[in-house]
Write an enzyme that holds these catalytic residues in place. Structure first.
Site, short mmCIF file in Angstrom:
data_model
loop_
_atom_site.label_atom_id
_atom_site.label_comp_id
_atom_site.label_asym_id
_atom_site.label_seq_id
_atom_site.Cartn_x
_atom_site.Cartn_y
_atom_site.Cartn_z
N SER A 182 -12.50 -9.17 -56.31
CA SER A 182 -12.49 -7.99 -55.45
C SER A 182 -11.93 -6.74 -56.12
CB SER A 182 -11.68 -8.29 -54.19
OG SER A 182 -10.37 -8.68 -54.51
N HIS A 210 -17.41 -10.21 -51.48
CA HIS A 210 -18.05 -9.04 -52.09
C HIS A 210 -19.42 -9.37 -52.66
CE1 HIS A 210 -14.49 -6.54 -51.69
NE2 HIS A 210 -13.82 -7.64 -51.93
N LYS A 241 -17.63 -6.43 -44.83
CA LYS A 241 -17.90 -5.61 -46.01
C LYS A 241 -19.36 -5.15 -45.98
CE LYS A 241 -13.71 -7.00 -47.98
NZ LYS A 241 -12.89 -8.05 -48.53
C1 LIG Z 1 -11.60 -8.54 -48.11
C2 LIG Z 1 -11.54 -9.91 -48.64
C3 LIG Z 1 -11.28 -10.99 -47.81
C4 LIG Z 1 -10.84 -10.80 -46.38
O1 LIG Z 1 -11.90 -10.49 -45.54
P1 LIG Z 1 -11.55 -9.77 -44.15
O2 LIG Z 1 -12.75 -10.02 -43.32
O3 LIG Z 1 -11.33 -8.35 -44.46
O4 LIG Z 1 -10.33 -10.44 -43.60
C5 LIG Z 1 -11.35 -12.24 -48.34
N1 LIG Z 1 -11.66 -12.45 -49.63
C6 LIG Z 1 -11.89 -11.44 -50.47
C7 LIG Z 1 -12.24 -11.73 -51.89
C8 LIG Z 1 -11.85 -10.13 -50.00
O5 LIG Z 1 -12.03 -9.12 -50.84
#
Ligand SMILES: *Cc1c(COP(=O)(O)O)cnc(C)c1O
Length: 396
Positions: A182, A210, A241
């Site tokens: 990320s 991602h 995302k």
């Molecule tokens: C943002 C993220 C999460 C968490 O997801 P949310 O739906 O925002 O709680 C989990 N894993 C990774 C790699 C992330 O970047």
């Protein structure tokens, strides 16, 4: 002077200030099209994970509206207590079909999906191994699980292999990794990880937070991009995302999903997603499937930013790919200054500091979206070079 047992908070906050690590909140309004409004100013938003600009898409917003109108705003309780709506069921089937899996289960967030799934798969007497640069929620899941927790150096499959060999007598072994890292934008070595998992009969969990909507010919993520979708994977993901909504999910075999319904505490003891978010996510998945040009446009913009940064003398980690473009600056205060300077010029970027990233690797995390205009991407590359190189010239 009376003392409060909470007096230490002010001291801790001042230390954070002194180290350039204090986080501040602000009010932001997303305007769509890669722009946002902060404190009354319109900025180009290069800080969000809304890679395909779906969070402001009128079709997705309308789906959320109709989900609320027909089923109410709240989900009332945990899905196991009071049931779930047809929108939840539809989204589960939709996600399973999208990823070509037997089944899917929803969670309140991606964070909850990872923490709950790891805890349901391993516990005392088991071993869990995690890539050092994995997201905090994988780390938290490993810690909370009660399993023996080992961290292997980033993408180092040989070390992982040796670590797995040491734990041959453990009841179960689980490997966990981000599919797309990320804060670094590189992809996990998934084919090699699958091989290692097979050699040691270990389970492998890949977090596609991602990857979904961004990587792979059909937007199914890092697993699709690297050709391992037919291996034995547990795939976790987020709806928050590229999908532009909110919530988390896991896909896999029917047995896996049934087990998570029975054993994932973050699912069992938390209220289900809102019907609005399920409807929104369904609409967004339709768009992801029907409009591949968004994903292609995103890949083009990401390539453009990388080559223009290089042309301006700014290095980006060579393994990073896709919309997450890290510009590593090292010092946290310097990173804050560069980000502030970019903001003055109209660009909002992520200023990522420890503990999100390892010490001395504070960075701008620039995330491109499909709808950023070419000329804005060029202007950003020039502005980053100006802000980052100027500071170095002065010598800090
Ligand atoms: C943002 C993220 C999460 C968490 O997801 P949310 O739906 O925002 O709680 C989990 N894993 C990774 C790699 C992330 O970047």
């Amino acid at each position: 002077m009376s003392h409060s047992p909470l007096d230490w908070l002010a001291d801790e906050l001042s230390s954070l200030d002194a180290a350039g690590l204090r986080r501040r909140q602000r009010v932001v309004r997303s305007l769509g099209g890669g722009r946002c409004e902060v404190d009354g100013r319109t900025l180009w938003d290069f800080s969000s994970n809304d890679y395909l600009n779906l969070a402001n898409d009128p079709r997705v917003i309308e789906a959320a509206r109709s989900g609320s109108s027909s089923h109410g705003t709240g989900a009332r309780a945990s899905a196991l207590v009071c049931g779930r709506t047809e929108w939840h069921e539809r989204l589960e089937s939709r996600l399973a079909a999208f990823e070509g899996a037997e089944a899917a289960i929803l969670f309140p967030s991606g964070y909850a999906a990872n923490v709950g799934t790891i805890g349901a798969l391993v516990g005392e007497g088991d071993v869990v191994l995690c890539d050092r640069l994995s997201h905090a929620c994988l780390v938290d899941g490993c810690r909370l699980s009660g399993a023996r927790f080992r961290v292997y150096p980033h993408a180092d499959v040989d070390r992982l292999d040796r670590e797995l060999a040491k734990h041959a007598t453990a009841r179960r072994c689980l490997i966990v990794t981000d599919g797309v890292f990320s804060m670094d934008g590189d992809l996990a070595p998934l084919p090699e990880l699958c091989d290692a998992a097979e050699r040691h009969a270990a389970m492998l969990l890949v977090d596609e937070a991602h990857g979904t909507g961004v990587f792979g010919h059909s937007g199914r993520g890092a697993a699709e991009e690297l050709g391992v979708e037919n291996r034995n994977l547990i795939r976790t993901g987020t709806l928050s995302k590229a999908i532009g909504a909110q919530g988390g999910f896991v896909t896999g075999s029917r047995d896996l999903i049934d087990w998570l319904w029975n054993g994932a505490r973050t699912q069992m003891f938390s209220t289900a997603l809102t019907p609005a978010m399920c409807a929104a996510a369904c609409a967004a998945l339709d768009i992801i499937e029907n409009e591949p040009q968004r994903r292609e446009g995103l890949a083009e913009k990401s390539g453009q930013l990388r080559s223009q940064l290089a042309a301006n003398g700014i290095e980006v980690p060579p393994k990073s790919r896709g919309p997450i473009v890290p510009v590593i600056l090292g010092d946290s205060r310097r990173c804050t200054e560069v980000a502030a300077r970019l903001e003055e010029q109209g660009f909002l970027t992520g200023c990522i500091r420890p503990p999100t990233v390892p010490r001395e690797t504070a960075r701008l995390r620039v995330s491109v979206t499909a709808q950023h205009p070419d000329e804005v991407v060029s202007a950003l590359a020039a502005a980053i070079a100006e802000a980052a190189l100027k500071r170095t010239a002065i010598g800090d």
